[in-house]
Design a protein around this motif. Structure first.
Motif, mmCIF file in Angstrom:
data_model
loop_
_atom_site.group_PDB
_atom_site.id
_atom_site.type_symbol
_atom_site.label_atom_id
_atom_site.label_comp_id
_atom_site.label_asym_id
_atom_site.label_seq_id
_atom_site.Cartn_x
_atom_site.Cartn_y
_atom_site.Cartn_z
ATOM 1 N N LEU A 1 10.967 -4.637 2.950
ATOM 2 C CA LEU A 1 12.309 -5.203 3.133
ATOM 3 C C LEU A 1 12.251 -6.715 3.326
ATOM 4 N N LEU A 2 11.295 -7.178 4.113
ATOM 5 C CA LEU A 2 11.127 -8.619 4.316
ATOM 6 C C LEU A 2 10.773 -9.314 3.002
ATOM 7 N N ARG B 1 4.970 0.850 4.388
ATOM 8 C CA ARG B 1 5.154 -0.471 5.001
ATOM 9 C C ARG B 1 6.579 -0.931 4.702
ATOM 10 N N ILE B 2 7.530 -0.195 5.247
ATOM 11 C CA ILE B 2 8.954 -0.386 4.967
ATOM 12 C C ILE B 2 9.428 -1.769 5.428
ATOM 13 N N LYS B 3 9.045 -2.147 6.629
ATOM 14 C CA LYS B 3 9.456 -3.449 7.185
ATOM 15 C C LYS B 3 8.970 -4.591 6.284
ATOM 16 N N GLU B 4 7.708 -4.529 5.856
ATOM 17 C CA GLU B 4 7.155 -5.569 4.984
ATOM 18 C C GLU B 4 7.859 -5.597 3.633
#
Length: 119
Positions: free
Chosen positions: A96-97, A91-94
């Motif tokens: 980073l966010l 869950r790379i996007k999560e």
């Protein structure tokens, strides 16, 4: 005697973080409870530092609230663990966010508090 204030504040801070995380972490794709605890804790600690700098906050309350409560309420170790868990589950996007918003918002509230109240 100061260690008693730190211990009491730390116990309260840890309990508040536990309940906040327990309630919010299941609400979405990122660990909102820890995120909220770190941002609110940063704001609280900045406020306590302002009061301490202006000599309004007594040492005992600083130890209780600033060192104890905020120290246990905010948590870098859980932040790190949760970030790694997001990365491990791809869950790379999560992740980073979570990292970016935690750092930017926490540092911004501290900067804003200092800018407004420490001259």
């Amino acid at each position: 005697m100061m260690f008693a204030y730190v211990a009491l504040g730390g116990g309260l801070g840890a309990l508040c973080r536990f309940f906040l995380s327990d309630f919010f972490n299941s609400k979405g794709s990122i660990p909102y409870g820890t995120w909220l605890a770190n941002i609110v804790g940063s704001l609280l600690l900045a406020g306590f530092i302002v009061l301490r700098t202006k000599e309004v906050l007594p040492e005992s309350i600083w130890q209780l609230a600033g060192v104890g409560f905020c120290g246990a309420f905010t948590t870098f170790s859980t932040f790190g663990k949760e970030t790694i868990q997001l990365l491990q589950t791809n869950r790379i996007k999560e992740a980073l966010l979570y990292v970016a918003s935690s750092l930017i918002i926490s540092l911004s509230v501290v900067w804003l508090t200092f800018s407004l109240f420490i001259k």
